[in-house]
Design a protein around this motif. Sequence first.
Motif, PDB file in Angstrom:
ATOM      1  N   SER A  42     -39.355  59.094  20.362  1.00 23.81           N
ATOM      2  CA  SER A  42     -40.783  59.054  20.733  1.00 23.81           C
ATOM      3  C   SER A  42     -41.616  58.293  19.700  1.00 23.81           C
ATOM      4  O   SER A  42     -42.703  57.824  20.014  1.00 23.81           O
ATOM      5  CB  SER A  42     -41.334  60.476  20.844  1.00 23.81           C
ATOM      6  OG  SER A  42     -41.418  61.078  19.558  1.00 23.81           O
ATOM      7  N   PHE A  44     -43.261  59.584  17.626  1.00 26.11           N
ATOM      8  CA  PHE A  44     -44.459  60.414  17.536  1.00 26.11           C
ATOM      9  C   PHE A  44     -44.164  61.477  16.480  1.00 26.11           C
ATOM     10  O   PHE A  44     -43.380  62.383  16.705  1.00 26.11           O
ATOM     11  CB  PHE A  44     -44.738  61.040  18.911  1.00 26.11           C
ATOM     12  CG  PHE A  44     -46.040  61.781  19.014  1.00 26.11           C
ATOM     13  CD1 PHE A  44     -47.246  61.096  19.112  1.00 26.11           C
ATOM     14  CD2 PHE A  44     -46.061  63.173  19.039  1.00 26.11           C
ATOM     15  CE1 PHE A  44     -48.448  61.779  19.218  1.00 26.11           C
ATOM     16  CE2 PHE A  44     -47.256  63.871  19.149  1.00 26.11           C
ATOM     17  CZ  PHE A  44     -48.453  63.172  19.241  1.00 26.11           C
ATOM     18  N   VAL A  46     -44.793  64.536  14.184  1.00 24.09           N
ATOM     19  CA  VAL A  46     -45.634  65.736  14.099  1.00 24.09           C
ATOM     20  C   VAL A  46     -45.252  66.511  12.844  1.00 24.09           C
ATOM     21  O   VAL A  46     -44.068  66.638  12.507  1.00 24.09           O
ATOM     22  CB  VAL A  46     -45.459  66.624  15.360  1.00 24.09           C
ATOM     23  CG1 VAL A  46     -46.438  67.787  15.336  1.00 24.09           C
ATOM     24  CG2 VAL A  46     -45.642  65.800  16.633  1.00 24.09           C
ATOM     25  N   ASN A  62     -41.096  67.509  13.512  1.00 25.87           N
ATOM     26  CA  ASN A  62     -40.270  67.459  14.729  1.00 25.87           C
ATOM     27  C   ASN A  62     -38.940  66.754  14.470  1.00 25.87           C
ATOM     28  O   ASN A  62     -38.857  65.808  13.675  1.00 25.87           O
ATOM     29  CB  ASN A  62     -41.023  66.833  15.919  1.00 25.87           C
ATOM     30  CG  ASN A  62     -41.608  65.467  15.651  1.00 25.87           C
ATOM     31  OD1 ASN A  62     -41.983  65.159  14.539  1.00 25.87           O
ATOM     32  ND2 ASN A  62     -41.681  64.643  16.674  1.00 25.87           N
ATOM     33  N   GLU A  64     -35.763  65.147  16.590  1.00 26.42           N
ATOM     34  CA  GLU A  64     -35.309  64.719  17.915  1.00 26.42           C
ATOM     35  C   GLU A  64     -33.800  64.529  17.951  1.00 26.42           C
ATOM     36  O   GLU A  64     -33.138  64.447  16.910  1.00 26.42           O
ATOM     37  CB  GLU A  64     -36.058  63.448  18.328  1.00 26.42           C
ATOM     38  CG  GLU A  64     -37.559  63.712  18.455  1.00 26.42           C
ATOM     39  CD  GLU A  64     -38.360  62.528  18.962  1.00 26.42           C
ATOM     40  OE1 GLU A  64     -37.830  61.407  19.069  1.00 26.42           O
ATOM     41  OE2 GLU A  64     -39.559  62.743  19.266  1.00 26.42           O
ATOM     42  N   CYS A  73     -39.807  70.810  18.345  1.00 23.88           N
ATOM     43  CA  CYS A  73     -41.160  70.482  17.872  1.00 23.88           C
ATOM     44  C   CYS A  73     -41.329  70.878  16.404  1.00 23.88           C
ATOM     45  O   CYS A  73     -40.644  71.781  15.901  1.00 23.88           O
ATOM     46  CB  CYS A  73     -42.197  71.256  18.683  1.00 23.88           C
ATOM     47  SG  CYS A  73     -42.358  70.742  20.399  1.00 23.88           S
ATOM     48  N   ALA A  74     -42.309  70.252  15.783  1.00 25.57           N
ATOM     49  CA  ALA A  74     -42.621  70.525  14.376  1.00 25.57           C
ATOM     50  C   ALA A  74     -43.008  71.986  14.155  1.00 25.57           C
ATOM     51  O   ALA A  74     -42.587  72.606  13.165  1.00 25.57           O
ATOM     52  CB  ALA A  74     -43.779  69.631  13.943  1.00 25.57           C
ATOM     53  N   GLU A  75     -43.797  72.529  15.062  1.00 26.96           N
ATOM     54  CA  GLU A  75     -44.301  73.899  14.884  1.00 26.96           C
ATOM     55  C   GLU A  75     -43.155  74.895  14.845  1.00 26.96           C
ATOM     56  O   GLU A  75     -43.096  75.777  13.981  1.00 26.96           O
ATOM     57  CB  GLU A  75     -45.236  74.276  16.040  1.00 26.96           C
ATOM     58  CG  GLU A  75     -46.496  73.439  16.147  1.00 26.96           C
ATOM     59  CD  GLU A  75     -46.323  72.180  16.992  1.00 26.96           C
ATOM     60  OE1 GLU A  75     -45.222  71.575  16.962  1.00 26.96           O
ATOM     61  OE2 GLU A  75     -47.281  71.795  17.671  1.00 26.96           O
ATOM     62  N   THR A 110     -52.634  69.061  20.044  1.00 26.09           N
ATOM     63  CA  THR A 110     -52.642  70.446  20.523  1.00 26.09           C
ATOM     64  C   THR A 110     -51.210  70.867  20.832  1.00 26.09           C
ATOM     65  O   THR A 110     -50.480  70.133  21.512  1.00 26.09           O
ATOM     66  CB  THR A 110     -53.539  70.576  21.775  1.00 26.09           C
ATOM     67  OG1 THR A 110     -53.192  69.562  22.702  1.00 26.09           O
ATOM     68  CG2 THR A 110     -55.009  70.438  21.412  1.00 26.09           C
ATOM     69  N   PRO A 111     -50.775  72.021  20.331  1.00 24.41           N
ATOM     70  CA  PRO A 111     -49.367  72.421  20.457  1.00 24.41           C
ATOM     71  C   PRO A 111     -48.946  72.701  21.887  1.00 24.41           C
ATOM     72  O   PRO A 111     -49.760  73.157  22.705  1.00 24.41           O
ATOM     73  CB  PRO A 111     -49.285  73.698  19.608  1.00 24.41           C
ATOM     74  CG  PRO A 111     -50.678  74.187  19.454  1.00 24.41           C
ATOM     75  CD  PRO A 111     -51.580  73.002  19.582  1.00 24.41           C
ATOM     76  N   CYS A 112     -47.674  72.452  22.181  1.00 21.27           N
ATOM     77  CA  CYS A 112     -47.161  72.691  23.531  1.00 21.27           C
ATOM     78  C   CYS A 112     -47.093  74.203  23.800  1.00 21.27           C
ATOM     79  O   CYS A 112     -47.179  75.027  22.877  1.00 21.27           O
ATOM     80  CB  CYS A 112     -45.784  72.049  23.701  1.00 21.27           C
ATOM     81  SG  CYS A 112     -44.439  72.957  22.927  1.00 21.27           S
TER      82      CYS A 112
HETATM   83  N1  THU Z   1     -44.010  67.530  19.558  1.00 21.30           N
HETATM   84  C1  THU Z   1     -44.196  68.398  18.535  1.00 21.30           C
HETATM   85  O1  THU Z   1     -43.500  68.357  17.519  1.00 21.30           O
HETATM   86  N2  THU Z   1     -45.183  69.308  18.657  1.00 21.30           N
HETATM   87  C2  THU Z   1     -46.018  69.416  19.729  1.00 21.30           C
HETATM   88  O2  THU Z   1     -46.865  70.296  19.752  1.00 21.30           O
HETATM   89  C3  THU Z   1     -45.885  68.488  20.847  1.00 21.30           C
HETATM   90  C4  THU Z   1     -44.769  67.522  20.777  1.00 21.30           C
HETATM   91  C5  THU Z   1     -42.933  66.534  19.409  1.00 21.30           C
HETATM   92  C6  THU Z   1     -41.766  66.715  20.319  1.00 21.30           C
HETATM   93  C7  THU Z   1     -41.209  65.309  20.374  1.00 21.30           C
HETATM   94  O3  THU Z   1     -40.360  65.115  19.245  1.00 21.30           O
HETATM   95  C8  THU Z   1     -42.444  64.428  20.207  1.00 21.30           C
HETATM   96  O4  THU Z   1     -43.445  65.258  19.679  1.00 21.30           O
HETATM   97  C9  THU Z   1     -42.922  63.804  21.498  1.00 21.30           C
HETATM   98  O5  THU Z   1     -43.128  64.765  22.466  1.00 21.30           O
END
Ligand code: THU
Length: 157
Positions: A42, A44, A46, A62, A64, A73-75, A110-112
């Motif tokens: 991603s 992306f 976090v 995070n 992957e 996820c990071a959280e 914002t967290p999933c």
């Molecule tokens: N991700 C997080 O680490 N925390 C979130 O709250 C939302 C998404 C990560 C999961 C994945 O590795 C990447 O962001 C893209 O979704």
Amino acid sequence: MTSKEIKIAYKEYDGLEELEQKDRELAQSAIDATAQAYAPYSKFNVGAAVLFQDGEIIKGANQENAAYPSGLCAERTALFYASASRPDKAMTAIAIAASQNGELLETPVTPCGACRQVMAQYQLKSKLPMQVLLVGAHKIWKFEKIDDLLPFIFDSI
Ligand code: THU
């Protein structure tokens, strides 16, 4: 029939400098943790930082995997590590930040839903409200407890 309403309260800050020292340190730890993300798919990044009642901070990012659902996820990386490595310590706050191409996102991440449920569980375990700091480059949102991000937490078992 009774109509009911839930109100959600949070504070918005215009930058790190507006935060109290302890919150600023936690927010900065979440920003720093974005550099520890492993997000080759991603891109992306976090970062999350968990604060314990005694002041210690633990970071997570995070992770992957080529088999996508196997990533985390990071959280949850931070929370599971925090609980697994310090099982007897109470957590009191978590900060979350995200970056793309080396730039912190403007708007707070914002967290999933799954991470909110996990935060709720550790709030329950800690027997203290868990504050949440969602950190963007120019906006920071602060919630006093997980319930404000996840009303009707599942805690029936
Ligand atoms: N991700 C997080 O680490 N925390 C979130 O709250 C939302 C998404 C990560 C999961 C994945 O590795 C990447 O962001 C893209 O979704």
